[in-house]
Design an enzyme around this catalytic site. Structure first.
Site, short mmCIF file in Angstrom:
data_model
loop_
_atom_site.label_atom_id
_atom_site.label_comp_id
_atom_site.label_asym_id
_atom_site.label_seq_id
_atom_site.Cartn_x
_atom_site.Cartn_y
_atom_site.Cartn_z
N ASP A 155 0.84 -1.20 0.00
CA ASP A 155 0.00 0.00 0.00
C ASP A 155 0.88 1.25 0.00
OD1 ASP A 155 -1.68 2.26 0.97
OD2 ASP A 155 -3.18 0.70 1.25
N GLU B 21 -2.70 -4.48 -13.36
CA GLU B 21 -1.42 -3.90 -13.74
C GLU B 21 -1.36 -3.66 -15.24
OE1 GLU B 21 3.34 -5.03 -13.58
OE2 GLU B 21 1.86 -6.28 -12.55
#
Length: 244
Positions: free
Chosen positions: A150, A226
């Site tokens: 994160d 991604e």
């Protein structure tokens, strides 16, 4: 205080904690278990005895744990387990240890490993710092992989980021000389922080040179999120450090 982090950095309650352990934890964050499907719950019942490792707070002989002597790879915060499952399928000569506190992700990977018939993967549903400090001996790991932790993009939250000097020093201790540390992030300023921290950590050398990056290695599968981000022009930084 334990630093409980899922693959996306969300602090959550780990499965092995007892009620007393929960009471003595000091938390300044919102706990999130996420959506836990019936299939994921069944996975814990059926497959945890096969793939799971219960935290006992004592050093483990990893060769005994896996029943063989092979290079050991640790993934911290494996999320839904896509990268770990891919690696186990394509690099069976390695033994894999995954650590994740987000229960649905653990359940999903348990199901996947059972479907694949994997025999060389073990999972912790616990805090990575505790596992590293108390159950993994210094120099026991050949590789450590941390993918998309994160970023805590707000500046006031940067102190919550996983990659900090103390944690980097811990990783160095657990890697054997000649091992490597692979990290990936899609946040530019987090890549900068990773470089700042890792370049200043004794025992680590960037394989691509100072503040360098490498192409995505064959052992890391690219997720659909991604790929979608890259199609939109988003960058991904792969950082590879050797333990010297």
């Amino acid at each position: 205080m334990m630093n409980l982090l899922s693959s996306d950095g969300v602090q959550v309650l780990p499965r092995p904690f007892t009620l007393n352990e929960r009471r003595r934890e000091v938390r300044s964050f919102v706990l999130r278990q996420g959506h836990f499907t019936p299939a994921q719950k069944r996975a814990f019942d059926h497959y945890w005895p096969r793939f799971g490792v219960d935290f006992i707070g004592q050093l483990r002989d990893l060769d005994v744990l896996f029943g063989r002597s092979a290079p050991k790879v640790l993934e911290v915060g494996f999320g839904n387990g896509a990268a770990l499952r891919f690696a186990a399928q394509h690099e069976p000569r390695y033994d894999y240890i995954g650590i994740e506190v987000y229960a649905p992700g653990v359940g999903r990977l348990l199901n996947g490993l059972a479907e694949d018939g994997s025999r060389h993967v073990r999972l912790y549903h616990y805090d990575a710092v505790e596992v590293l400090n108390k159950e993994i001996a210094d120099g026991a790991l050949d590789e450590i992989r941390i993918y998309f932790p994160d970023p805590w993009h707000k500046k006031r939250h940067h102190k919550r980021r996983l990659i900090q000097p103390l944690f980097a020093t811990l990783l160095v201790r657990k890697l054997r000389v000649g091992g490597c540390l692979h990290m990936a992030t899609d946040w530019a300023d987090y890549a900068e922080q990773m470089w700042d921290v890792l370049d200043a950590t004794p025992g680590l050398v960037n394989r691509a040179g100072l503040r360098g990056q490498v192409p995505c290695p064959d052992w890391r599968v690219q997720t659909r999120f991604e790929r979608r981000g890259q199609n939109l022009g988003h960058r991904v930084w792969n950082l590879l450090y050797d333990r010297v």
